[in-house]
Design an enzyme around this catalytic site. Structure first.
Site, PDB file in Angstrom:
ATOM      1  N   LYS A 179       1.090   4.065  -3.177  1.00  0.00           N
ATOM      2  CA  LYS A 179       0.853   5.495  -3.003  1.00  0.00           C
ATOM      3  C   LYS A 179       2.066   6.322  -3.442  1.00  0.00           C
ATOM      4  CE  LYS A 179      -3.370   5.611  -1.935  1.00  0.00           C
ATOM      5  NZ  LYS A 179      -4.324   6.347  -2.765  1.00  0.00           N
ATOM      6  N   TYR A 224       0.828  -1.210   0.000  1.00  0.00           N
ATOM      7  CA  TYR A 224       0.000   0.000   0.000  1.00  0.00           C
ATOM      8  C   TYR A 224       0.864   1.263   0.000  1.00  0.00           C
ATOM      9  CZ  TYR A 224      -3.352   3.596   1.275  1.00  0.00           C
ATOM     10  OH  TYR A 224      -4.103   4.749   1.300  1.00  0.00           O
TER      11      TYR A 224
END
Length: 318
Positions: A199, A195
């Site tokens: 990003k 994750y």
């Protein structure tokens, strides 16, 4: 230290700037930050609020909840879009192109996967958070630009919800010829770091996109809402759950940062916003480095090939 200070001592300003007469899109709007941002924008007088959701039934529940809490019926519309599917994003983009105006788009939908899975040939976090988020943003540009031409006194906003955890990601794969393809190899994928890494990729690519679009036509910015109570980390381990218990903002407080991005001025173009304000020093050292610039160029070149394969000619929009 900046993260802890922000979480413990900073409260983003409650939104008051009106959206009177505006049409606004929020993806991932059936729960969490997206839902609360849609509630604020509806409360602030928007004429049309499009809830872009994967789960239509949940979207309809969100619509009813927003209308009940704001006493404004007929404002919210539920439109289906699944960012794990190229065809769904293309169909959604085509439908959005029929709008007579689009004043702001908040691209909030994302996934945080604990287990490896693929979508459209790439690891799902890369497909949803990076490839198709950029695809959707690009598809929205013509309608946003047309809105600016019709209303010269108002510049539309295109906001991507990113995260400060991009600064925690390690990205040695940027040196590979096709970094996103390498990251989609199950045998080497580190899903505990996925994750934050997704990003980081999103931040780099949105920077590049903003550099190719004039801020006088469309203001493109990145929003860090901070650590919030939401469903995003439901697949994460106990460490994140404990951190949320101790430090997380409510989803309503976090959503204020999304609304701030949708009203921010030209100074936010290509910039990183945290706590509702431009704070480019909060970009990670890698993003601000020479290597980060090289990684950005390589990722953009890879994205161009991917998206041209999805819809030939799409990169000519930028």
């Amino acid at each position: 230290m900046g993260f802890l200070y922000s979480q413990l001592f900073v409260t983003p300003q409650y939104p008051t700037q009106p959206f009177t007469g505006q049409t606004v899109l929020i993806t991932g709007a059936n729960s969490g930050l997206g839902l609360e941002a849609a509630r604020h924008i509806t409360r602030l007088g928007a004429a049309r609020v499009i809830l872009g959701v994967r789960n239509v039934a949940a979207g309809k529940e969100a619509k009813e909840d927003i209308e009940k809490s704001t006493s404004r019926e007929g404002i919210c519309e539920v439109w289906e879009v699944d960012l794990a599917s190229h065809s769904s994003v293309l169909a959604f983009g085509e439908r959005m192109s029929t709008l007579p105006r689009l004043d702001a788009a908040i691209l909030n939908a994302a996934v945080a996967k604990a287990e490896f899975s693929t979508a459209e040939g790439y690891e799902q976090s890369i497909t949803v958070n990076v490839i198709n988020s950029l695809l959707l943003g690009i598809l929205l540009l013509p309608t946003l630009k047309a809105t600016r031409q019709k209303n010269p006194s108002h510049t539309p906003r295109l906001s991507f919800v990113v995260s400060e955890v991009h600064a925690f990601a390690r990205f040695p794969e940027w040196k590979e010829k096709q970094p996103m393809k390498v990251l989609s190899d199950k045998s080497t994928a580190n899903m505990r770091q996925r994750y934050p890494l997704s990003k980081l990729l999103e931040v780099l690519l949105v920077q590049e996109l903003a550099g190719r679009v004039r801020g006088s036509e469309v203001i493109i910015n990145m929003i860090n809402p901070g650590l919030c109570h939401s469903q995003l980390g439901r697949e994460a381990g106990w460490e994140l759950k404990l951190m949320k218990l101790l430090l997380a903002r409510t989803t309503e407080v976090g959503s204020r940062t999304l609304v701030a991005g949708a009203t921010a001025g030209l100074e936010s173009h290509g910039s990183y916003m945290t706590d509702g304000h431009v704070e480019n020093s909060a970009f990670s050292p890698f993003v601000r480095s020479e290597e980060g610039g090289q990684a950005r160029e390589k990722l953009w070149a890879e994205l161009e090939v991917i998206l041209e394969g999805v819809r030939p000619g799409v990169m000519q929009i930028v």
